[in-house]
Every structure is written in structure tokens, then in C-alpha cells.
Design a protein around this motif. Structure first.
Motif, PDB file in Angstrom:
ATOM      1  N   UNK A   1       0.835  -1.196   0.000  1.00 24.63           N
ATOM      2  CA  UNK A   1       0.000   0.000   0.000  1.00 24.63           C
ATOM      3  C   UNK A   1       0.875   1.253   0.000  1.00 24.63           C
ATOM      4  N   UNK A   2       0.453   2.253  -0.721  1.00 23.18           N
ATOM      5  CA  UNK A   2       1.084   3.566  -0.673  1.00 23.18           C
ATOM      6  C   UNK A   2       0.341   4.416   0.359  1.00 23.18           C
ATOM      7  N   UNK A   3       1.057   5.362   0.949  1.00 22.37           N
ATOM      8  CA  UNK A   3       0.432   6.283   1.896  1.00 22.37           C
ATOM      9  C   UNK A   3       0.740   7.710   1.467  1.00 22.37           C
ATOM     10  N   UNK A   4      -0.254   8.563   1.605  1.00 22.58           N
ATOM     11  CA  UNK A   4      -0.126   9.943   1.156  1.00 22.58           C
ATOM     12  C   UNK A   4      -0.596  10.889   2.256  1.00 22.58           C
ATOM     13  N   UNK A   5       0.058  12.030   2.335  1.00 21.06           N
ATOM     14  CA  UNK A   5      -0.376  13.038   3.304  1.00 21.06           C
ATOM     15  C   UNK A   5      -1.720  13.622   2.887  1.00 21.06           C
ATOM     16  N   UNK A   6      -2.536  13.915   3.870  1.00 17.71           N
ATOM     17  CA  UNK A   6      -3.819  14.559   3.627  1.00 17.71           C
ATOM     18  C   UNK A   6      -3.555  16.046   3.424  1.00 17.71           C
ATOM     19  N   UNK A   7      -3.308  16.417   2.177  1.00 21.43           N
ATOM     20  CA  UNK A   7      -2.943  17.796   1.881  1.00 21.43           C
ATOM     21  C   UNK A   7      -1.643  18.155   2.567  1.00 21.43           C
ATOM     22  N   UNK A   8      -1.626  19.311   3.219  1.00 19.41           N
ATOM     23  CA  UNK A   8      -0.411  19.755   3.908  1.00 19.41           C
ATOM     24  C   UNK A   8      -0.381  19.313   5.366  1.00 19.41           C
ATOM     25  N   UNK A   9      -1.380  18.538   5.791  1.00 20.51           N
ATOM     26  CA  UNK A   9      -1.395  18.048   7.172  1.00 20.51           C
ATOM     27  C   UNK A   9      -0.356  16.944   7.338  1.00 20.51           C
ATOM     28  N   UNK A 177     -10.685  24.217   7.425  1.00 17.34           N
ATOM     29  CA  UNK A 177     -10.860  22.884   6.832  1.00 17.34           C
ATOM     30  C   UNK A 177      -9.559  22.369   6.227  1.00 17.34           C
ATOM     31  N   UNK A 178      -9.340  21.077   6.391  1.00 14.04           N
ATOM     32  CA  UNK A 178      -8.122  20.432   5.894  1.00 14.04           C
ATOM     33  C   UNK A 178      -8.329  19.768   4.547  1.00 14.04           C
ATOM     34  N   UNK A 179      -9.557  19.276   4.304  1.00 11.80           N
ATOM     35  CA  UNK A 179      -9.763  18.434   3.127  1.00 11.80           C
ATOM     36  C   UNK A 179     -11.152  18.646   2.540  1.00 11.80           C
ATOM     37  N   UNK A 180     -11.290  18.207   1.313  1.00 10.13           N
ATOM     38  CA  UNK A 180     -12.556  18.216   0.584  1.00 10.13           C
ATOM     39  C   UNK A 180     -12.774  16.816   0.011  1.00 10.13           C
ATOM     40  N   UNK A 181     -14.026  16.366   0.027  1.00 10.80           N
ATOM     41  CA  UNK A 181     -14.347  15.070  -0.574  1.00 10.80           C
ATOM     42  C   UNK A 181     -15.238  15.293  -1.795  1.00 10.80           C
ATOM     43  N   UNK A 203      -4.000  26.732   0.240  1.00  8.70           N
ATOM     44  CA  UNK A 203      -4.362  26.205   1.558  1.00  8.70           C
ATOM     45  C   UNK A 203      -3.806  24.811   1.844  1.00  8.70           C
ATOM     46  N   UNK A 204      -3.130  24.210   0.889  1.00  7.89           N
ATOM     47  CA  UNK A 204      -2.646  22.848   1.101  1.00  7.89           C
ATOM     48  C   UNK A 204      -3.785  21.857   1.258  1.00  7.89           C
ATOM     49  N   UNK A 205      -4.859  22.071   0.509  1.00  2.16           N
ATOM     50  CA  UNK A 205      -6.054  21.244   0.657  1.00  2.16           C
ATOM     51  C   UNK A 205      -5.822  19.815   0.178  1.00  2.16           C
ATOM     52  N   UNK A 206      -6.264  18.856   0.973  1.00  2.00           N
ATOM     53  CA  UNK A 206      -6.232  17.460   0.573  1.00  2.00           C
ATOM     54  C   UNK A 206      -7.582  17.052   0.006  1.00  2.00           C
ATOM     55  N   UNK A 207      -7.618  15.948  -0.735  1.00  2.00           N
ATOM     56  CA  UNK A 207      -8.886  15.452  -1.274  1.00  2.00           C
ATOM     57  C   UNK A 207      -9.022  13.957  -1.012  1.00  2.00           C
ATOM     58  N   UNK A 282      -6.444  10.338  -1.260  1.00  3.10           N
ATOM     59  CA  UNK A 282      -6.873   8.939  -1.200  1.00  3.10           C
ATOM     60  C   UNK A 282      -8.059   8.752  -2.127  1.00  3.10           C
ATOM     61  N   UNK A 283      -8.143   7.571  -2.715  1.00  6.21           N
ATOM     62  CA  UNK A 283      -9.257   7.203  -3.590  1.00  6.21           C
ATOM     63  C   UNK A 283     -10.193   6.303  -2.796  1.00  6.21           C
ATOM     64  N   UNK A 284     -11.439   6.740  -2.665  1.00  6.45           N
ATOM     65  CA  UNK A 284     -12.412   5.997  -1.878  1.00  6.45           C
ATOM     66  C   UNK A 284     -12.994   4.846  -2.691  1.00  6.45           C
ATOM     67  N   UNK A 285     -12.816   3.636  -2.197  1.00 11.52           N
ATOM     68  CA  UNK A 285     -13.380   2.462  -2.847  1.00 11.52           C
ATOM     69  C   UNK A 285     -14.703   2.090  -2.192  1.00 11.52           C
TER      70      UNK A 285
END
Length: 319
Positions: A1-9, A177-181, A203-207, A282-285
Motif C-alpha cells: 500500500x502507498x500512503x499519502x499526506x492529507x494535503x499539507x497536514x 478545513x483540511x480536506x474536501x471530498x 491552503x494545502x487542501x487534501x482530497x 486517497x481514492x475511496x473504494x
């Protein structure tokens, strides 16, 4: 598995995560849910997504029971909920929306259903025109300071609405807010790739993107009609059937033909394409069967398989 930061968090999420929309509490019972969550964990998934409105809260109960039953270490995984639609069958005004009251009440109800002490991620499931954005930002900040929520974000908000939330947070020294879905897939690209583009830098927004398969359209199963046992055949999903207009069907068939040429299942290729976007945290399955979920995990390898020219062909085939 790969891991990614949630935006700039500093939070690192698995590149593939597992969500409960449509399936848990509806198509999927506790037994199948347990099997899939266990498999997801074994494959390195550390983020499980949910919402108060999924099956009127039943999806959160199923997920909470399974996570408790599996006895996975709480510091090894993240869970989310979303607030807006309410969990009541016919919600009264205070049982839905993004007022301070409902944001507060919905959070505590989600904690109980999910059987956790805090939510790692908490989303505003839609913008609420009846509630000032400032009120919602204050409500989320309060929950974070109380330790009930770690990160808050939005889902399907416009770029300007997200900017307003940041302006309020900055003006009052609140947690922004840190992220958007958002929805993101080969057929729906404009918001993530164009509208939100400035937000990643500003804003370093994650998705945490959902519907990478466009509700199954990109799997090829609807190329020749709607199977009786499919999601689109269920009551309440007539709105999805409207996506099967003539020009879109032709694009879907062309895309499926290219996937066959490349030797990859269309759904797996669609997920892999989403993983190529560096702004996707992250990609939601979503899956109703273990076999579907296991096939989806192959997208990690597929995302590294082809050159840029091939990925451009893939994108163009569905454009």
C-alpha cells in the motif's frame, strides 16, 4: 500500500480507502462488511469512510460493530463521518443541515454508532445555504478543541465556499478545513482539476475523492443496458440512469475497448487513473463483494504500469 499526506497536514492516509456509501446497511450486511473491512486492513487500508445519511445511520452502526469486533488497534486506522443530510427518515429542521446544533448533535450520534471516542475526519457533506459558513466553522472548531474531531473538511463545496471558510478561520484564529471530498473520475474532472486548482497551493487542501468508477459506469457493466442485479436497477437511483445517454454510452464503450487492449479491467484502470493525480490524497473504494474489492486493489500496480502517452489516451477515450 502507498500512503499519502492529507494535503499539507501530517496525517498519512492509504492511497486506497474504503467507504460505506450505498452498500453498508443496504446491499451489504455485517458478515460481508466484516470480510471486506478485514481484507482492506490486511491490504494496508487505514481509512474507513462513512456518513450520518448512509442508510439513515445504519451504515455507521455496521461499520462500528465490525471495527470493534475485529479489535484493530485504534491508533492504526482513521474513520470519518459526514454531517448535513441527517439520519432520520424524515428529518425535522434541527436534524439536518450545518447549524451549530446539528453539527454538534450529529457528531455525538456518529461517535455512538461508530463506537469510537473521536472522529479522525469530519466532513460537511454539502454546503448549507440556510446556515452562515461562519457558524459552521465555529462549530467544527469547537468539536476539535473538545477532542471529538481531529480534522474537518467539506464535501462537494464550491471553491468560493471553501475560501470563505478559510477567511473566517483566519479572521478568528479558528481551525480551517483540511480536506474536501469531491466526486472525481474520468467522466467528472472539472471541479478537482480546474475549480479547486488554486486551493491546493493556497491552503494545502487534501482530497478524499469518491466515485472513481462513476457509480459503476466505468466498469463496463452498463455498456449494453442495466443488469437487473445492479445498483442502477434499484429504486432511488433513477438519477444515475440519466447518465446513460447516447453520447456517454459511446464514450464508455470506447473506454472499455481501450482497457481491453491494455489488458486491464475497466474499473481497475479507472481507479489507477485517479491515483495518478498528485492532488488526490486517497481514492475511496466501495464494493458489495470481496472479489470486487480485491480487484480494485490491483489499481496500485496498474497506476505505475504505463507511460504518460498511454495515460493521455486513457483520459481522451472518456472525454
Amino acid at each position: 500500500m502507498q500512503y499519502r499526506r492529507l494535503g499539507s497536514s501530517g496525517l498519512q492516509l492509504s492511497a486506497l480507502s474504503f467507504g460505506a456509501w450505498v452498500t453498508f446497511g443496504n446491499q451489504v450486511g455485517r458478515g460481508a462488511a466484516r470480510e471486506m473491512i478485514a481484507a482492506a486492513w490486511d491490504h494496508g487500508v487505514n481509512f474507513f469512510d462513512n456518513a450520518e445519511g448512509y442508510s439513515n445511520g445504519e451504515a455507521e452502526k455496521v461499520m462500528g460493530d465490525v471495527l470493534a469486533d475485529l479489535r484493530l488497534p485504534r491508533d492504526g486506522w482513521c474513520v470519518s463521518s459526514k454531517v448535513f443530510f441527517g439520519s432520520a427518515v424524515d428529518p425535522r429542521p434541527t436534524q439536518k443541515g450545518l447549524s451549530r446544533k446539528h453539527v454538534h448533535d450529529a457528531c455525538h450520534a456518529a461517535l455512538k454508532r461508530l463506537r469510537v471516542d473521536y472522529l479522525d475526519l469530519y466532513f460537511c457533506h454539502r454546503p448549507d445555504p440556510q446556515t452562515p459558513i461562519a457558524e459552521t466553522v465555529w462549530a467544527m472548531d469547537t468539536l476539535i478543541r473538545q477532542g471529538k474531531v481531529l480534522y474537518w473538511g467539506t464535501s462537494e463545496w464550491s471553491a468560493e465556499e471553501i475560501r470563505e471558510a478559510h477567511r473566517v478561520a483566519q479572521a478568528h484564529n479558528l481551525v480551517a478545513p483540511t480536506m474536501e471530498q469531491p466526486q472525481y473520475n474520468l467522466l467528472d474532472r472539472q471541479r478537482v482539476e480546474v475549480e479547486y486548482a488554486p486551493l491546493y497551493a493556497d491552503y494545502g487542501m487534501g482530497t478524499t475523492i469518491f466515485s472513481p468508477l462513476a457509480s459503476g459506469l466505468l466498469t463496463g457493466k452498463y455498456n449494453d443496458g442495466i443488469p437487473a442485479d445492479s445498483r442502477l436497477a434499484q429504486d432511488g437511483y433513477e438519477w444515475l440512469q440519466r447518465n446513460l445517454r447516447g453520447d456517454r454510452i459511446e464514450k464508455l464503450r470506447a473506454y472499455s475497448a481501450l482497457a481491453a487492449e491494455l489488458g486491464v479491467a475497466p474499473g481497475t484502470l479507472a481507479i489507477a487513473w485517479c491515483l495518478r493525480n498528485p492532488h488526490v490524497s486517497t481514492v475511496m473504494l466501495g464494493a458489495s463483494r470481496l472479489s470486487q474489492l480485491l480487484q480494485n486493489f490491483e489499481a496500485l500496480e496498474v497506476s505505475q504500469r504505463f507511460d504518460d502517452a498511454t495515460w493521455q489516451r486513457i483520459a481522451a477515450s472518456a472525454a
